[in-house]
Design a protein around this motif. Structure first.
Motif, short mmCIF file in Angstrom:
data_model
loop_
_atom_site.label_atom_id
_atom_site.label_comp_id
_atom_site.label_asym_id
_atom_site.label_seq_id
_atom_site.Cartn_x
_atom_site.Cartn_y
_atom_site.Cartn_z
N ASP A 342 0.82 -1.35 -0.06
CA ASP A 342 0.02 0.02 -0.04
C ASP A 342 0.98 1.43 0.09
OD1 ASP A 342 0.99 -0.19 2.51
OD2 ASP A 342 -0.75 0.14 3.72
N VAL A 343 2.03 1.11 -0.26
CA VAL A 343 3.03 2.43 -0.56
C VAL A 343 2.25 3.30 -1.33
CG1 VAL A 343 5.11 1.28 -0.02
CG2 VAL A 343 4.30 1.25 -2.50
N ALA A 361 6.98 4.60 -9.48
CA ALA A 361 7.39 5.28 -8.08
C ALA A 361 6.92 4.26 -7.04
CB ALA A 361 6.92 6.29 -7.67
N ALA A 362 5.58 3.40 -7.21
CA ALA A 362 5.22 2.60 -6.50
C ALA A 362 6.04 1.21 -6.25
CB ALA A 362 3.53 2.37 -6.64
N ASP A 367 10.03 -2.17 -3.48
CA ASP A 367 11.28 -2.61 -3.33
C ASP A 367 12.14 -2.03 -2.34
OD1 ASP A 367 13.62 -4.09 -4.91
OD2 ASP A 367 14.32 -2.26 -4.81
N LEU A 368 12.09 -0.86 -2.12
CA LEU A 368 12.76 -0.12 -0.99
C LEU A 368 12.42 -0.77 0.43
CD1 LEU A 368 15.04 1.64 0.18
CD2 LEU A 368 13.32 3.51 0.05
N VAL A 369 11.13 -0.75 0.60
CA VAL A 369 10.57 -1.42 1.80
C VAL A 369 10.80 -2.70 2.05
CG1 VAL A 369 8.45 -2.28 3.25
CG2 VAL A 369 8.39 -0.08 1.74
N ALA A 370 10.85 -3.67 0.79
CA ALA A 370 11.26 -5.20 0.99
C ALA A 370 12.86 -5.10 1.31
CB ALA A 370 10.89 -5.83 -0.38
N ARG A 432 7.61 1.64 7.32
CA ARG A 432 6.92 0.53 6.90
C ARG A 432 7.62 -0.75 7.08
NH1 ARG A 432 2.16 1.75 3.69
NH2 ARG A 432 1.93 4.19 3.44
N ALA A 433 8.92 -0.73 7.15
CA ALA A 433 9.74 -1.70 7.10
C ALA A 433 10.05 -2.04 8.59
CB ALA A 433 11.14 -1.43 6.36
#
Length: 837
Positions: A342-343, A361-362, A367-370, A432-433
């Motif tokens: 849900d980013v 961008a989403a 990918d950044l959160v993961a 979120r991470a």
């Protein structure tokens, strides 16, 4: 350099007249999106228009297209991916081209029709190759004649070919020219990328940059920030549990590890990891020259912590026992993708997948959160320190040309399949991470403009209950503590507490404006950054006092106007992490934190949040007869070592401010400190607003609606609100609004004048971003809205009107002005540290 290369490529592709619009005949590669974004960042191209087109400033710049194209053609000569291509003397053909280019620049400077930014483009295309070729140039050696011509034209050398002060200063930054210079092989083949004939590759097949030059340039760029990060390591090694090793992922030439070794010494092992063998060779030489014992250097990828875990285990190290640090590495990670998320997809960057197609961008944010989630299991003990670069939205960058590197950075990183995002987006992804930044240790660059290009943070794993206090040992179990002596006691039984059944709705509303979903481990950046500045100064004062304290002394901190307890919560979290009360108790020294405010819903919420923290005390500023109490009376005659006033002084008019200054000075012990911040003290800068300026604008739009000649023509939410407004009591409502938010803000000069009657000190300022949803939440805090729009008694109708005004009028007006940040706007905060003689 980047602009000249783009103009050359577009000219070669026949696109200078139409521009790289959607129907330009090129395949829709991600590279095309990067080029469009770059041109938008200098204000030359409007990719959102229908049809996409050059802007007036872009059309004006293209009057000099011939100069820009020729500059780009000269740069394309430096297309080799090894540093040999920079070394002088250049071949005859390149030297002749350079001489002709210098001649054209001399004609440009002698002309009358020229603009500053285009001139900077033309100068940069010549300066970068020249300065990089001069890295090995001996100071006494004569410069080539055409190089002398260029440097003399720009005022870098004088008539005797001696370096001027300006020239010497810029020559000291010579490695920084390699940041963009290392990507010239990629820029030289931009046409092929845009036609879809070529894709940037990484790893062993990397052709798009000069790796050796890039390693040196990135290390030079990072080194200016290393000293600013020292307090992070100093705090950890002084008060925390030191790690077994420090691992620098993306270590480059080892500069950061070398710097840390000079600070910390041989008490830990130093581990460098990089994906480039060239970087590891440089790091090995540098670390050995610095006397680092047995450094461990490994090939590795920042996107694969599991592989690092296995490598460290082979050397007898557990990844969890190390402190992991990185400089400018996370945006350069290998893209793996992330699960559906849900980013919000709020990043403004243009991104390219490994096959050259565009990435949304989403997708990049997921990918950044993961990516950060993959690291989280390994940083629970010591956290990780990230020095990261961020992109800047094009409409913001175009307003600050010459003060940021983002136009070039965002472009060459985007073309090279790297993924920088805005600072606020990066912080949101880390949250979120399940990570949270230690606010009092953060550094941001710049700190007063409506963008953040670089940040330094220590991230730790978010805790379910960060105020959970480890029980102190019994007094008779503490070294040197007599039985029955307990310097840190339970909260005072006779202190203030809210009445049973108190309504906490208002306090919860403010608390959720300060913390995401009310989660104490996740403060919102708009307020936690400024609060962190205060807390950092308070901790410094506490530690200084502790060094002088004797057994039986009590260190006291007073939180003046504590509200829901934001500053006390953040201070207590640090105290818990550093075991401060326990350490003091072991020395027979007490610690108390006194929260003082008027009894109301906000303070009741603060009590609920902090009531179980054993060093917390609560006091009412209002006496039994309703009068204000002096702080020395509140403290029953006890003096305090530190007073912190977090978001308070902007609420006080001149008279109350004088009284507050006198009361604070009286309760401070000699040498005691006052530390404060305030987000609504004038003046604001051109690129910022004061905290309550949007609320003042909200009030103005509401009064305009009330005065509308024909209310039936108002939008539905305002039409209904006007119909229910209590016009007969409008004067009373205006008085209530003016008490809630001063119609004309107090000034920092007025606060300083009041304080300087009793203390001496200094003030500073910084800015922090307030996001769109936070702007709305500020207006919707129950007591704020009830007082500020008191003409509307029905809460549902009032909130509908507020939402409409804020979304349709207030936020668009501020966010599109010079304070706009892309996702919000820039708020000016004032800070002060004063000491009682």
């Amino acid at each position: 350099m980047v602009i000249s290369s783009i103009i050359r490529a577009l000219d070669s592709l026949g696109l200078l007249e139409s521009g790289p619009g959607r129907e330009c005949g090129l395949p829709g590669t991600g590279y095309l999106g990067v080029v469009r974004r770059c041109l938008a960042s200098v204000g030359w191209f409007d990719g959102d228009a229908e049809p996409a087109t050059w802007t007036p400033s872009g059309r004006a710049a293209l009057r000099h297209r011939e100069h820009l194209v020729e500059a780009g053609q000269f740069l394309a000569r430096f297309a080799g991916s090894t540093s040999d291509s920079w070394k002088s003397p250049w071949d005859d053909e390149t030297s002749a081209a350079f001489s002709a280019a210098v001649g054209r620049l001399e004609e440009w400077h002698a002309g009358t029709e020229r603009d500053e930014f285009t001139g900077a483009c033309l100068e940069g295309t010549l300066l970068v190759p020249v300065m990089l070729s001069l890295r090995a140039h001996e100071s006494g050696e004569r410069l080539p004649q055409d190089v002398e011509r260029l440097l003399a034209l720009l005022g870098w050398v004088d008539a005797e070919c001696r370096w001027t002060p300006k020239g010497r200063a810029l020559r000291n930054c010579i490695d920084d020219f390699g940041l963009a210079g290392s990507y010239l092989p990629m820029l030289a083949r931009l046409e092929e990328l845009l036609r879809g004939e070529l894709v940037v590759s990484t790893g062993a097949d990397e052709w798009h940059r000069d790796q050796e030059l890039n390693v040196q340039a990135v290390s030079a760029a990072g080194s200016r920030y290393f000293a600013d990060a020292d307090p992070i390591f100093g705090e950890m090694f002084a008060h925390g549990r030191p790690p077994a090793f420090i691992a620098d992922m993306g270590c480059g030439d080892g500069s950061w590890l070398t710097h840390l070794h000079s600070m910390i010494g041989d008490g830990v092992r130093y581990v460098g990891i990089d994906s480039s063998p060239i970087a590891l060779d440089d790091a090995r030489r540098k670390l050995r020259a610095a006397g680092v014992r047995d450094p461990l250097l490994l090939l590795g990828d920042v996107a694969s912590p599991q592989e690092l875990r296995a490598q460290l285990a082979e050397h007898g190290l557990s990844i969890e026992d190390g402190l992991h640090i990185r400089s400018f590495a996370d945006h350069g990670r290998t893209y793996h993708g992330g699960p559906p998320s849900d980013v919000p997809g709020s990043a403004s960057g243009a991104y390219v997948a490994s096959d050259g197609t565009p990435l949304s961008a989403a997708a990049v944010e997921a990918d950044l959160v993961a990516h950060l989630e993959r690291w989280k299991p390994y940083v629970g003990k010591h956290g990780m320190v990230l020095l990261e670069a961020h992109c800047v939205p094009p409409h913001v960058a175009s307003q600050h040309l010459g003060t940021l590197h983002s136009v070039a950075f965002d472009t060459y990183r985007g073309l090279a399949h790297q993924y920088p995002v805005e600072y606020s987006t990066f912080m949101n992804c880390s949250r979120r991470a399940g990570l949270t930044a230690v606010s009092h240790l953060e550094r941001r660059y710049p700190s007063t403009l409506p963008f953040v290009a670089v940040s330094v943070n220590r991230f730790v794993c978010a805790q379910p209950n960060p105020l959970e206090v480890v029980q102190l040992p019994a007094p008779d179990e503490r070294p040197g503590t007599a039985a029955g002596q307990d310097p840190v006691t339970a909260p005072q039984a006779n202190g203030w507490h809210p009445e049973p059944g108190s309504d906490l709705d208002d306090g919860r509303g403010l608390h959720e404006l300060l913390y995401f979903d009310g989660d104490l481990s996740q403060p919102r950046r708009w307020s936690s950054g400024a609060t962190g500045v205060v807390v950092r100064e308070v901790m410094a004062a506490i530690n200084a006092r502790a060094e002088q304290a004797r057994r039986g002394d009590v260190i006291r901190v007073l939180d003046y106007g504590a509200g829901t307890g934001l500053a006390s919560i953040e201070l207590s979290k640090i105290c818990i992490e550093q075991d401060l009360p326990e350490r003091l108790a072991g020395l027979g020294i007490g610690f108390e934190l006194h929260l003082v405010d008027l009894p109301h819903g906000w303070f009741a919420q603060g009590y609920e949040l902090l009531k179980d923290v054993p060093w917390a005390r609560f006091h009412s500023l209002r006496g039994d007869g309703g009068q204000f109490r002096d702080l020395l009376d509140v403290m029953d005659g006890d003096h305090v070592d530190v007073v912190m006033a977090n978001m308070v002084f902007h609420l006080l008019r001149e008279g109350p401010m004088r009284h507050a200054a006198a009361s604070i000075a009286a309760v401070l012990a000699p040498g005691g400190r006052l530390v404060f911040n305030a987000p609504d003290l004038a003046p604001a800068t051109r690129n910022s607003v004061l905290f309550h300026d949007p609320n003042r604008l909200l009030r103005r739009h509401w009064l305009n609606a009330l005065d509308a000649a024909d209310p039936s023509e108002l939008p539905a939410p305002l039409r209904e609100a006007v119909a229910h407004a209590r016009s007969a009591q409008s004067l009373n409502a205006q008085e209530r609004a003016d008490r809630r938010i001063l119609p004309t803000p107090q000034s920092i000069d007025g606060v300083v004048t009041a304080l300087e009657q009793f203390m001496t000190g200094t003030t500073t300022s910084q800015t922090f971003e307030l996001l769109a949803e936070e702007n709305l939440s500020t207006a919707l805090v129950p007591s704020n809205q009830a007082e500020y729009l008191a003409e509307i008694t029905d809460r549902t109708i009032r909130e509908a009107a507020i939402r409409h005004i804020v979304r349709e009028y207030v936020f668009p007006e501020i966010s599109t002005g010079p304070a706009g940040t892309g996702l919000g706007y820039n708020v000016e905060w004032k800070f002060g540290v004063f000491e009682r003689p």
